[in-house]
Structures are given as structure tokens and as C-alpha cells.
Design a protein around this motif. Sequence first.
Motif, mmCIF file in Angstrom:
data_model
loop_
_atom_site.group_PDB
_atom_site.id
_atom_site.type_symbol
_atom_site.label_atom_id
_atom_site.label_comp_id
_atom_site.label_asym_id
_atom_site.label_seq_id
_atom_site.Cartn_x
_atom_site.Cartn_y
_atom_site.Cartn_z
ATOM 1 N N UNK A 42 0.876 -1.238 0.019
ATOM 2 C CA UNK A 42 -0.026 -0.084 0.127
ATOM 3 C C UNK A 42 0.921 1.104 -0.216
ATOM 4 N N UNK A 43 0.442 2.243 -0.922
ATOM 5 C CA UNK A 43 1.467 3.207 -1.023
ATOM 6 C C UNK A 43 1.299 4.362 0.180
ATOM 7 N N UNK A 44 0.046 4.264 1.006
ATOM 8 C CA UNK A 44 -0.135 5.041 1.786
ATOM 9 C C UNK A 44 -0.427 4.327 3.157
ATOM 10 N N UNK A 45 0.221 3.547 3.825
ATOM 11 C CA UNK A 45 -0.250 3.059 4.943
ATOM 12 C C UNK A 45 -0.318 3.708 6.065
ATOM 13 N N UNK A 46 -1.095 3.364 7.001
ATOM 14 C CA UNK A 46 -1.440 4.085 8.188
ATOM 15 C C UNK A 46 -0.132 3.558 9.299
ATOM 16 N N UNK A 47 0.106 2.392 9.296
ATOM 17 C CA UNK A 47 1.062 1.706 10.331
ATOM 18 C C UNK A 47 2.298 1.497 9.562
ATOM 19 N N UNK A 48 3.572 1.411 10.167
ATOM 20 C CA UNK A 48 4.687 1.102 9.512
ATOM 21 C C UNK A 48 4.531 -0.476 9.620
ATOM 22 N N UNK A 49 5.574 -0.864 8.831
ATOM 23 C CA UNK A 49 5.773 -2.574 8.857
ATOM 24 C C UNK A 49 5.914 -2.954 10.171
ATOM 25 N N UNK A 50 6.937 -2.363 11.068
ATOM 26 C CA UNK A 50 7.004 -2.841 12.448
ATOM 27 C C UNK A 50 5.814 -2.888 13.231
ATOM 28 N N UNK A 51 5.221 -1.808 13.099
ATOM 29 C CA UNK A 51 3.992 -1.643 14.004
ATOM 30 C C UNK A 51 2.974 -2.786 13.646
ATOM 31 N N UNK A 52 2.752 -3.029 12.232
ATOM 32 C CA UNK A 52 1.941 -3.975 11.769
ATOM 33 C C UNK A 52 2.591 -5.410 12.573
ATOM 34 N N UNK A 53 3.623 -5.783 12.438
ATOM 35 C CA UNK A 53 4.259 -7.049 12.905
ATOM 36 C C UNK A 53 3.944 -7.168 14.261
ATOM 37 N N UNK A 54 4.086 -6.127 14.992
ATOM 38 C CA UNK A 54 3.957 -6.210 16.647
ATOM 39 C C UNK A 54 2.376 -6.426 16.743
ATOM 40 N N UNK A 55 1.489 -5.947 16.119
ATOM 41 C CA UNK A 55 0.194 -6.047 16.301
ATOM 42 C C UNK A 55 -0.284 -7.645 15.793
ATOM 43 N N UNK A 56 0.077 -7.847 14.932
ATOM 44 C CA UNK A 56 0.132 -9.453 14.444
ATOM 45 C C UNK A 56 0.498 -10.363 15.571
ATOM 46 N N UNK A 57 1.835 -10.081 16.332
ATOM 47 C CA UNK A 57 2.185 -10.971 17.025
ATOM 48 C C UNK A 57 1.525 -10.887 18.379
#
Length: 168
Positions: free
Chosen positions: A41-56
Motif C-alpha cells: 500500500x502506498x499510503x499505509x497508516x502503520x509502519x511494517x514494524x507496527x503491523x508486525x507487532x500487532x500481528x504478534x
Amino acid sequence: MEKIAVYPGSFDPITNGHVSIIERALNIFDRLIVTVAVNASKNPLFTIAERQEMIREATREYPGVIVDTFEGLLVDYVAKKKIKVIIRGLRAMSDYESELQMTLMNRKLNRSVETIFMITGLQWFYVSSRLIKEVAAAGGCLKGLVPDVVCARLNEKFTSSGRKAGRD
Ligand code: PNS
């Protein structure tokens, strides 16, 4: 032999619909690599690291889950990991067209990779990350639609910029 599959997506952010797919996939596979696409996504709300943290955090109770990230072609990532199965979630018919295109393109790129579609729980049929962000930005209630950690993170994002999110 251990059965393993890849569940790719933008996960911006993970919703209970995604968690439902993860749970169902783990009924079939021993391990599931939930992998966040960089640049999807060109305009994400969350960074990759934030998204990974939330998935974890949202999948803490599932020991079979491995959280990862990938860049470039999904089939290349899957091949590198020597995995043959991609999991995608399907909701209403509206998902079908783009999923079909993606699957056939991936098949053209690598014939040895199969895509398996799983249907989310009925209560998540109309939940999407896009709508979740829209509702959060406008201060709507998201209880029950996203994991608690996501509710809290959305609250932080929107209240810190002067807006409200996740109200009851
Ligand atoms: O959660 P999403 O946004 O529906 O996930 C889409 C995703 C990330 C799985 C898809 O865009 C993807 O695989 N991107 C990587 C680039 C790629 O391989 N493109 C060709 C597939 S058609």
C-alpha cells in the motif's frame, strides 16, 4: 512432515477477519507464516514494524504462527522458503475478482505454488482494514471487529493527531 503455509497481506492493521483465517489455517497446517508485504500500500497508516507487532500480539495464543515480512514478488518469497501453499481469505463475492487475478498471475509466475482460499467467520464478512481505518478516523466503535491491541493503537494514532477513535 511438518505442514507449512504462507499467509501474506498488507495487514494495515490486522482485523478479527484475518485472525479468523489464521485460526482456520492452523487447523490444517502446523505452521503459518503471516507475512507483511512491504510496499503493498502506498499510503499505509502503520509502519511494517507496527503491523508486525500487532500481528504478534493478536496471535499470541497460536504457537504455530511466525510473523515475517517480504518485499518483491510473493511467489519468489514463497519459493525461497520452499513453501508450496499461499493462504488467502475470502469474504463476500467482491473479493473474488481480484483474488482470482492474483492467483492466476501467481500461478503463471510459479506453477508449483498453490493458493488455498479460506472463508472468514460470518461476523467478519464485511470487515476490511480500509473500513476499520475509516471508522477509527471518524471516532466510531470498533469493539469486536479488531483485536484489542489494534483498537488501542488506532486510538493512539487518531487521538494523538487530535481525532478520536475506538469509542464505545
Ligand atoms: O492484504 P492485501 O493488500 O490484499 O494483500 C495483497 C498482497 C500483499 C498479498 C499482494 O499485493 C502481493 O502479493 N503483493 C506482492 C507483489 C506480488 O507478488 N505481486 C504479484 C501478485 S499478483
